[in-house]
Scaffold this motif. Structure first.
Motif, PDB file in Angstrom:
ATOM      1  N   ASP A 264     -37.224   0.837 -40.353  1.00 10.73           N
ATOM      2  CA  ASP A 264     -35.680   0.026 -40.145  1.00 10.73           C
ATOM      3  C   ASP A 264     -36.312  -1.185 -39.317  1.00 10.73           C
ATOM      4  N   THR A 265     -35.333  -2.275 -39.743  1.00  7.90           N
ATOM      5  CA  THR A 265     -35.433  -3.699 -39.176  1.00  7.90           C
ATOM      6  C   THR A 265     -34.023  -3.863 -38.819  1.00  7.90           C
ATOM      7  N   TYR A 266     -33.946  -4.736 -37.754  1.00  6.98           N
ATOM      8  CA  TYR A 266     -32.458  -4.883 -37.450  1.00  6.98           C
ATOM      9  C   TYR A 266     -32.245  -6.293 -36.703  1.00  6.98           C
ATOM     10  N   LEU A 267     -31.194  -6.918 -37.078  1.00  5.34           N
ATOM     11  CA  LEU A 267     -30.764  -8.111 -36.137  1.00  5.34           C
ATOM     12  C   LEU A 267     -29.592  -7.529 -35.296  1.00  5.34           C
ATOM     13  N   PRO A 268     -29.690  -8.133 -34.101  1.00  4.97           N
ATOM     14  CA  PRO A 268     -29.056  -7.352 -32.788  1.00  4.97           C
ATOM     15  C   PRO A 268     -27.375  -7.532 -33.008  1.00  4.97           C
ATOM     16  N   LYS A 269     -26.760  -6.744 -32.400  1.00  2.00           N
ATOM     17  CA  LYS A 269     -25.166  -6.869 -32.283  1.00  2.00           C
ATOM     18  C   LYS A 269     -25.086  -7.811 -31.207  1.00  2.00           C
ATOM     19  N   GLU A 270     -24.176  -9.011 -31.482  1.00  3.80           N
ATOM     20  CA  GLU A 270     -23.923  -9.985 -30.413  1.00  3.80           C
ATOM     21  C   GLU A 270     -22.566 -10.445 -30.329  1.00  3.80           C
ATOM     22  N   TYR A 271     -22.353 -10.991 -29.070  1.00  5.08           N
ATOM     23  CA  TYR A 271     -20.876 -11.676 -29.118  1.00  5.08           C
ATOM     24  C   TYR A 271     -21.116 -12.812 -28.406  1.00  5.08           C
ATOM     25  N   GLY A 272     -20.227 -13.902 -28.468  1.00  6.66           N
ATOM     26  CA  GLY A 272     -20.129 -14.894 -27.656  1.00  6.66           C
ATOM     27  C   GLY A 272     -18.465 -15.668 -27.350  1.00  6.66           C
ATOM     28  N   ILE A 273     -18.415 -16.238 -26.359  1.00  5.39           N
ATOM     29  CA  ILE A 273     -17.319 -16.761 -25.790  1.00  5.39           C
ATOM     30  C   ILE A 273     -17.547 -18.367 -25.446  1.00  5.39           C
ATOM     31  N   GLY A 274     -16.457 -19.120 -25.786  1.00  4.07           N
ATOM     32  CA  GLY A 274     -16.671 -20.573 -25.502  1.00  4.07           C
ATOM     33  C   GLY A 274     -15.442 -21.157 -25.257  1.00  4.07           C
ATOM     34  N   ALA A 275     -15.424 -22.157 -24.493  1.00 10.80           N
ATOM     35  CA  ALA A 275     -14.205 -23.181 -24.356  1.00 10.80           C
ATOM     36  C   ALA A 275     -14.560 -24.477 -24.181  1.00 10.80           C
ATOM     37  N   SER A 276     -13.484 -25.157 -24.664  1.00 10.54           N
ATOM     38  CA  SER A 276     -13.600 -26.647 -24.731  1.00 10.54           C
ATOM     39  C   SER A 276     -12.513 -27.433 -24.241  1.00 10.54           C
ATOM     40  N   TYR A 277     -12.465 -28.696 -23.652  1.00  9.96           N
ATOM     41  CA  TYR A 277     -11.359 -29.355 -23.026  1.00  9.96           C
ATOM     42  C   TYR A 277     -11.459 -30.672 -23.642  1.00  9.96           C
ATOM     43  N   LEU A 278     -10.427 -31.146 -24.333  1.00  9.54           N
ATOM     44  CA  LEU A 278     -10.277 -32.511 -24.894  1.00  9.54           C
ATOM     45  C   LEU A 278      -9.379 -33.686 -24.008  1.00  9.54           C
ATOM     46  N   LYS A 280      -7.269 -36.717 -23.632  1.00 14.19           N
ATOM     47  CA  LYS A 280      -6.766 -37.992 -24.161  1.00 14.19           C
ATOM     48  C   LYS A 280      -7.335 -38.708 -25.196  1.00 14.19           C
ATOM     49  N   ASN A 281      -8.029 -37.712 -26.180  1.00 11.68           N
ATOM     50  CA  ASN A 281      -8.542 -38.388 -27.220  1.00 11.68           C
ATOM     51  C   ASN A 281      -9.784 -39.205 -26.819  1.00 11.68           C
ATOM     52  N   LYS A 282     -10.147 -39.240 -25.635  1.00 17.33           N
ATOM     53  CA  LYS A 282     -11.461 -40.136 -24.967  1.00 17.33           C
ATOM     54  C   LYS A 282     -12.655 -39.153 -24.841  1.00 17.33           C
ATOM     55  N   TRP A 283     -12.687 -38.061 -24.384  1.00 16.33           N
ATOM     56  CA  TRP A 283     -13.826 -37.195 -24.354  1.00 16.33           C
ATOM     57  C   TRP A 283     -13.600 -35.662 -24.322  1.00 16.33           C
ATOM     58  N   MET A 284     -14.754 -35.115 -24.692  1.00 19.12           N
ATOM     59  CA  MET A 284     -14.373 -33.498 -24.744  1.00 19.12           C
ATOM     60  C   MET A 284     -15.628 -32.882 -24.327  1.00 19.12           C
ATOM     61  N   ALA A 285     -15.519 -31.937 -23.229  1.00 20.75           N
ATOM     62  CA  ALA A 285     -16.506 -30.989 -22.583  1.00 20.75           C
ATOM     63  C   ALA A 285     -16.317 -29.594 -23.356  1.00 20.75           C
ATOM     64  N   THR A 286     -17.459 -29.116 -23.259  1.00 25.52           N
ATOM     65  CA  THR A 286     -17.611 -27.726 -24.056  1.00 25.52           C
ATOM     66  C   THR A 286     -18.563 -26.720 -23.235  1.00 25.52           C
ATOM     67  N   VAL A 287     -18.207 -25.581 -23.486  1.00 23.60           N
ATOM     68  CA  VAL A 287     -19.200 -24.598 -22.841  1.00 23.60           C
ATOM     69  C   VAL A 287     -19.291 -23.275 -23.570  1.00 23.60           C
ATOM     70  N   ASP A 288     -20.454 -22.761 -23.710  1.00 23.27           N
ATOM     71  CA  ASP A 288     -20.664 -21.481 -24.477  1.00 23.27           C
ATOM     72  C   ASP A 288     -21.379 -20.509 -23.493  1.00 23.27           C
ATOM     73  N   PHE A 289     -21.202 -19.318 -23.932  1.00 25.77           N
ATOM     74  CA  PHE A 289     -22.074 -17.963 -23.490  1.00 25.77           C
ATOM     75  C   PHE A 289     -22.259 -16.986 -24.572  1.00 25.77           C
ATOM     76  N   GLN A 290     -23.383 -16.711 -24.791  1.00 25.60           N
ATOM     77  CA  GLN A 290     -23.835 -15.637 -25.989  1.00 25.60           C
ATOM     78  C   GLN A 290     -24.721 -14.582 -25.361  1.00 25.60           C
TER      79      GLN A 290
END
Length: 411
Positions: A264-278, A280-290
């Motif tokens: 038996d060979t497996y790829l793991p169960k996983e989850y992730g959550i992320g957020a981003s803030y745009l 005024k259409n000038k710049w965007m910041a983003t962050v993720d956790f997995q």
């Protein structure tokens, strides 16, 4: 034009279909599970769980591809060139590598549904390791040379569906497949014993699935927005079979030639959550956790201990200030990012973690093309690991946006 794009895509696959990770650590399990994506996401520190775009497909979260206009199709093809330096006990090994990162297409099916298809690496195995083993009944050692090549890829299809004005769901189905060759050369160096060569060819296949959600709230100025996205992947079982061939090099006599079933060979169960803030259409910041639940998994070919893996990622994208521009440089998109990966296995009780910093550029070209270029510098094995790896990589992806499924009118 469409034929030219397809020819270009397949040409790039031929160019980049090589190992992208000449790592001694790819000996373990089914190889190194590097972050694979298009150059935009990789330049943003590998983020993507809460990213949407009108000109880039996001293959990291199937729920985010909801902003494209009807009749629009996007082709995405990309690859990586890497320079890897491995250091162990004062010795160094330096290599150039290349591989494809992504081949994908996406288009809208209905006003609320978007379809994607992609081909990406899942893992790569490429290593050359020299070691020694004791000769039974003596105090002598004989050299052993281990080599490996190959890896696992996946072909996937995804659907995004807009449930509400600000909320969408996504589903991705993958078929993982590929082969890994493991070679063991034993140089006994005795007149009474011949050198031995053992070759294992192992083939893996298995289906997996991913669910995603995406929420985007436009703020009062209509130029800013906040987005939240997340994914969940079920544990994936890979079934495998292999062949083992053992020969004595002195007379090329085959001692063993057998087929076997891989445990038996497996790829793991996983989850992730992320957020981003745009802003005024000038710049965007983003962050993720997995989080990937490797703990408890084991592979028949190697027997290292696994633990749960966490990946923390940050990204910043600076957007063009002019929507209509005469110079290409006025339309440049600038990107920065970084991520820290705790790793998922221990060697001699030491965790093999990784840090990576990245920068990139989005370059608009004529006829609907967008060239994304990214540079990354990373260190694997930061926590006093026996083997330390430093790498520089250049990620490239080419997007082509075109109108399909529309009738041609003549006057």
């Amino acid at each position: 034009m469409k034929n030219k794009i397809l020819i270009l895509s397949f040409s790039l696959i031929v160019i980049f279909y090589k190992s992208q990770s000449a790592s001694a650590y790819s000996y373990f399990g089914i190889g190194v599970m590097d972050n694979v994506d298009n150059a935009r996401n990789l330049s943003l520190g590998g983020t993507g769980l809460a990213l949407d775009s009108e000109s880039n497909i996001n293959f990291k979260n199937p729920a985010t591809n909801v902003e494209f206009m009807p009749g629009i199709a996007i082709l995405d093809v990309g690859g990586v060139v890497k320079y890897n330096t491995t250091t162990s006990s004062g010795a160094k090994d330096k290599r150039f590598l290349s591989n494809y990162n992504n081949l994908g297409i996406g288009f809208r099916i209905t006003p609320k549904m978007f379809f994607t298809a992609s081909l990406q690496p899942t893992s790569t195995s490429d290593y050359k390791i020299s070691s020694t083993a004791p000769i039974e009944g003596t105090t002598l050692q004989y050299p052993v040379y281990l080599e490996g090549s190959g890896g696992i890829a996946n072909v996937a299809v995804g659907l995004s569906y807009k449930i509400l004005k600000d909320f969408s769901l996504g589903l991705k189905l993958r078929n993982n497949f590929g082969s890994i060759t493991r070679t063991e050369n034993i140089a006994v160096g005795s007149s009474t014993l011949t050198d031995v060569k053992v070759i294992k060819n192992e083939y893996y296949t298995g289906f997996g699935s991913q669910f995603g959600f995406f929420y985007k709230k436009t703020l009062k100025d209509n130029l800013s927005s906040i987005s939240i996205g997340g994914t969940f992947d079920f544990k994936t079982k890979l079934t495998g079979e292999g062949t083992l061939k053992e020969t004595h090099n002195a007379d090329s006599e085959t001692i063993k030639d057998v087929k076997y079933t891989i445990g038996d060979t497996y790829l793991p169960k996983e989850y992730g959550i992320g957020a981003s803030y745009l802003h005024k259409n000038k710049w965007m910041a983003t962050v993720d956790f997995q989080n990937k639940n490797w703990e408890g998994l084991q592979y028949g070919s190697t027997y290292e201990k696994y633990y749960n893996q966490q990946i923390y990622s940050l990204g910043l994208e600076i957007l063009p200030q002019k929507r209509n521009y005469t110079s290409i440089s006025d339309g440049f998109v600038y990107r920065l990012g970084a991520n820290y990966d705790t790793g998922y296995y221990k060697i001699s009780s030491i965790k093999i973690d990784k840090f990576e910093a990245s920068a990139g550029l989005g370059i608009p070209l004529k006829n609907g093309f967008m060239l994304n270029v990214g540079y990354s510098y990373g260190v694997r094995g930061m926590s006093s690991a026996i083997i330390k790896e430093n790498y520089h990589s250049i990620n490239l992806s080419l997007n082509f946006v075109n109108r399909w499924f529309q009738k041609t009118y003549y006057q």
